[in-house]
Design a protein around this motif. Structure first.
Motif, PDB file in Angstrom:
ATOM      1  N   VAL A  58       0.830  -1.235  -0.013  1.00  0.00           N
ATOM      2  CA  VAL A  58       0.006  -0.173   0.105  1.00  0.00           C
ATOM      3  C   VAL A  58       1.021   1.218  -0.091  1.00  0.00           C
ATOM      4  N   GLU A  59       1.931   1.200   1.029  1.00  0.00           N
ATOM      5  CA  GLU A  59       2.873   2.394   0.645  1.00  0.00           C
ATOM      6  C   GLU A  59       3.310   3.045  -0.636  1.00  0.00           C
ATOM      7  N   GLU A  60       3.741   1.992  -1.307  1.00  0.00           N
ATOM      8  CA  GLU A  60       4.450   2.144  -2.655  1.00  0.00           C
ATOM      9  C   GLU A  60       3.287   2.400  -3.445  1.00  0.00           C
ATOM     10  N   CYS A  61       2.215   1.602  -3.596  1.00  0.00           N
ATOM     11  CA  CYS A  61       1.451   1.618  -4.758  1.00  0.00           C
ATOM     12  C   CYS A  61       0.276   2.763  -4.441  1.00  0.00           C
ATOM     13  N   TYR A  62      -0.062   3.198  -3.427  1.00  0.00           N
ATOM     14  CA  TYR A  62      -0.974   4.309  -3.113  1.00  0.00           C
ATOM     15  C   TYR A  62      -0.469   5.526  -2.386  1.00  0.00           C
ATOM     16  N   LEU A  63       0.032   5.153  -1.251  1.00  0.00           N
ATOM     17  CA  LEU A  63       0.620   6.491  -0.463  1.00  0.00           C
ATOM     18  C   LEU A  63       1.485   7.216  -0.964  1.00  0.00           C
ATOM     19  N   SER A  64       2.492   6.675  -1.922  1.00  0.00           N
ATOM     20  CA  SER A  64       3.655   7.353  -2.261  1.00  0.00           C
ATOM     21  C   SER A  64       3.297   7.858  -3.696  1.00  0.00           C
ATOM     22  N   THR A  65       2.140   7.490  -4.071  1.00  0.00           N
ATOM     23  CA  THR A  65       1.795   7.926  -5.619  1.00  0.00           C
ATOM     24  C   THR A  65       0.678   8.879  -5.572  1.00  0.00           C
ATOM     25  N   GLY A  66       0.401   9.577  -4.229  1.00  0.00           N
ATOM     26  CA  GLY A  66      -0.669  10.297  -4.411  1.00  0.00           C
ATOM     27  C   GLY A  66      -2.226   9.882  -4.288  1.00  0.00           C
ATOM     28  N   GLY A  67      -2.138   8.671  -3.959  1.00  0.00           N
ATOM     29  CA  GLY A  67      -3.459   7.838  -3.714  1.00  0.00           C
ATOM     30  C   GLY A  67      -3.897   7.704  -2.227  1.00  0.00           C
ATOM     31  N   GLU A  68      -4.916   7.069  -2.058  1.00  0.00           N
ATOM     32  CA  GLU A  68      -5.442   6.536  -0.788  1.00  0.00           C
ATOM     33  C   GLU A  68      -5.922   5.498  -0.822  1.00  0.00           C
ATOM     34  N   PHE A  69      -5.899   4.776   0.325  1.00  0.00           N
ATOM     35  CA  PHE A  69      -6.297   3.567   0.669  1.00  0.00           C
ATOM     36  C   PHE A  69      -6.991   3.619   2.046  1.00  0.00           C
ATOM     37  N   TRP A  70      -8.380   3.098   1.856  1.00  0.00           N
ATOM     38  CA  TRP A  70      -9.128   3.391   3.008  1.00  0.00           C
ATOM     39  C   TRP A  70      -9.686   1.970   3.619  1.00  0.00           C
ATOM     40  N   VAL A  71      -9.848   1.609   4.722  1.00  0.00           N
ATOM     41  CA  VAL A  71     -10.741   0.470   5.204  1.00  0.00           C
ATOM     42  C   VAL A  71     -11.903   0.913   5.810  1.00  0.00           C
ATOM     43  N   ILE A  72     -12.892  -0.144   6.042  1.00  0.00           N
ATOM     44  CA  ILE A  72     -14.201   0.178   6.657  1.00  0.00           C
ATOM     45  C   ILE A  72     -14.131  -0.917   7.750  1.00  0.00           C
ATOM     46  N   GLU A  73     -14.599  -0.220   8.856  1.00  0.00           N
ATOM     47  CA  GLU A  73     -14.626  -1.061  10.247  1.00  0.00           C
ATOM     48  C   GLU A  73     -16.303  -1.042  10.617  1.00  0.00           C
ATOM     49  N   HIS A  74     -16.558  -2.249  11.110  1.00  0.00           N
ATOM     50  CA  HIS A  74     -17.944  -2.510  11.875  1.00  0.00           C
ATOM     51  C   HIS A  74     -17.607  -3.035  13.142  1.00  0.00           C
ATOM     52  N   GLN A  75     -17.759  -2.411  14.371  1.00  0.00           N
ATOM     53  CA  GLN A  75     -17.579  -3.139  15.619  1.00  0.00           C
ATOM     54  C   GLN A  75     -16.148  -3.654  15.704  1.00  0.00           C
ATOM     55  N   SER A  76     -15.203  -2.616  15.226  1.00  0.00           N
ATOM     56  CA  SER A  76     -13.934  -2.954  15.557  1.00  0.00           C
ATOM     57  C   SER A  76     -13.253  -3.939  14.534  1.00  0.00           C
ATOM     58  N   GLN A  77     -14.036  -4.180  13.656  1.00  0.00           N
ATOM     59  CA  GLN A  77     -13.371  -5.346  12.708  1.00  0.00           C
ATOM     60  C   GLN A  77     -13.583  -4.776  11.429  1.00  0.00           C
ATOM     61  N   ILE A  78     -12.449  -5.205  10.479  1.00  0.00           N
ATOM     62  CA  ILE A  78     -12.365  -4.590   9.042  1.00  0.00           C
ATOM     63  C   ILE A  78     -13.518  -5.362   8.218  1.00  0.00           C
ATOM     64  N   VAL A  79     -14.237  -4.742   7.530  1.00  0.00           N
ATOM     65  CA  VAL A  79     -15.540  -5.484   6.600  1.00  0.00           C
ATOM     66  C   VAL A  79     -15.500  -4.993   5.227  1.00  0.00           C
ATOM     67  N   GLY A  80     -14.385  -4.054   4.926  1.00  0.00           N
ATOM     68  CA  GLY A  80     -14.234  -3.537   3.546  1.00  0.00           C
ATOM     69  C   GLY A  80     -13.251  -2.738   3.411  1.00  0.00           C
ATOM     70  N   THR A  81     -12.773  -2.507   1.938  1.00  0.00           N
ATOM     71  CA  THR A  81     -11.750  -1.612   1.458  1.00  0.00           C
ATOM     72  C   THR A  81     -12.163  -0.948   0.341  1.00  0.00           C
ATOM     73  N   GLY A  82     -11.427   0.396   0.144  1.00  0.00           N
ATOM     74  CA  GLY A  82     -11.614   1.224  -1.067  1.00  0.00           C
ATOM     75  C   GLY A  82     -10.264   1.838  -1.173  1.00  0.00           C
ATOM     76  N   ALA A  83      -9.755   2.273  -2.479  1.00  0.00           N
ATOM     77  CA  ALA A  83      -8.733   2.794  -2.663  1.00  0.00           C
ATOM     78  C   ALA A  83      -8.865   3.543  -4.176  1.00  0.00           C
ATOM     79  N   TYR A  84      -7.776   4.364  -4.428  1.00  0.00           N
ATOM     80  CA  TYR A  84      -7.525   4.920  -5.692  1.00  0.00           C
ATOM     81  C   TYR A  84      -6.184   5.211  -5.644  1.00  0.00           C
ATOM     82  N   HIS A  85      -5.782   5.465  -7.004  1.00  0.00           N
ATOM     83  CA  HIS A  85      -4.133   6.172  -7.225  1.00  0.00           C
ATOM     84  C   HIS A  85      -4.166   6.630  -8.493  1.00  0.00           C
TER      85      HIS A  85
END
Length: 162
Positions: free
Chosen positions: A48-75
């Motif tokens: 993620v650091e190389e493919c999203y964060l360092s390229t100007g993108g973002e990577f998000w996670v979706i939590e429900h009751q402290s558990q990750i239940v989804g993801t979404g990203a762009y770059h």
């Protein structure tokens, strides 16, 4: 990103999310008969650091009751002009049908627009019926130029009235 949809938290990815986010994506892919490709199409989830964060993108996670239940990203992508690609938009079956996918897509689009990008590209597979319907219902137009072997559809949406 730090946003709530009902009792779901959408937040920025953290290093401690790497394994859990990868497991979500791998699970959803297998649910639809698609393969997990850690050295190919899914390498970006592990880097993620190389493919999203360092390229100007973002990577998000979706939590429900402290558990990750989804993801979404762009770059940023080389396709088009001043363009990004939305990637890794996956939700576990238990949280589908609640409007969360629509909300996530809208939040991704808002973040992309706020950063001044003009085009959004998405690749997907026809077997991901819910995803295809979501994209088509939100103004994504069929395009050409597939780059991912397991995908058979590519879409583009123009921002700022292009």
């Amino acid at each position: 990103m730090h946003s709530y949809y009902k009792d779901f938290l959408i937040r920025n990815w953290q290093k401690s999310d790497r394994t859990k986010a990868a497991a979500i994506i791998s699970y959803v892919l297998s649910e639809y008969g698609l393969g997990w490709e850690p050295k190919g199409a899914d390498r970006d989830v592990l880097e993620v650091e190389e493919c999203y964060l360092s390229t100007g993108g973002e990577f998000w996670v979706i939590e429900h009751q402290s558990q990750i239940v989804g993801t979404g990203a762009y770059h940023p992508t080389h396709r088009g002009e001043n363009a990004v690609e939305i990637r890794k938009m996956y939700l576990l079956p238990s949280v589908r049908g609640l409007g969360l996918g629509k909300y996530l897509l809208q939040q991704l689009e808002a973040a992309i627009a706020d950063r001044g990008f003009n085009q959004i590209w998405i690749e997907t597979a026809s077997v991901l019926v819910e995803a295809v319907k979501l994209y088509e219902n939100h103004g994504y137009q069929p395009a050409t130029g597939l780059e991912t072997a397991r995908c058979d559809r590519v879409y583009v949406k123009y921002l700022n009235g292009e």
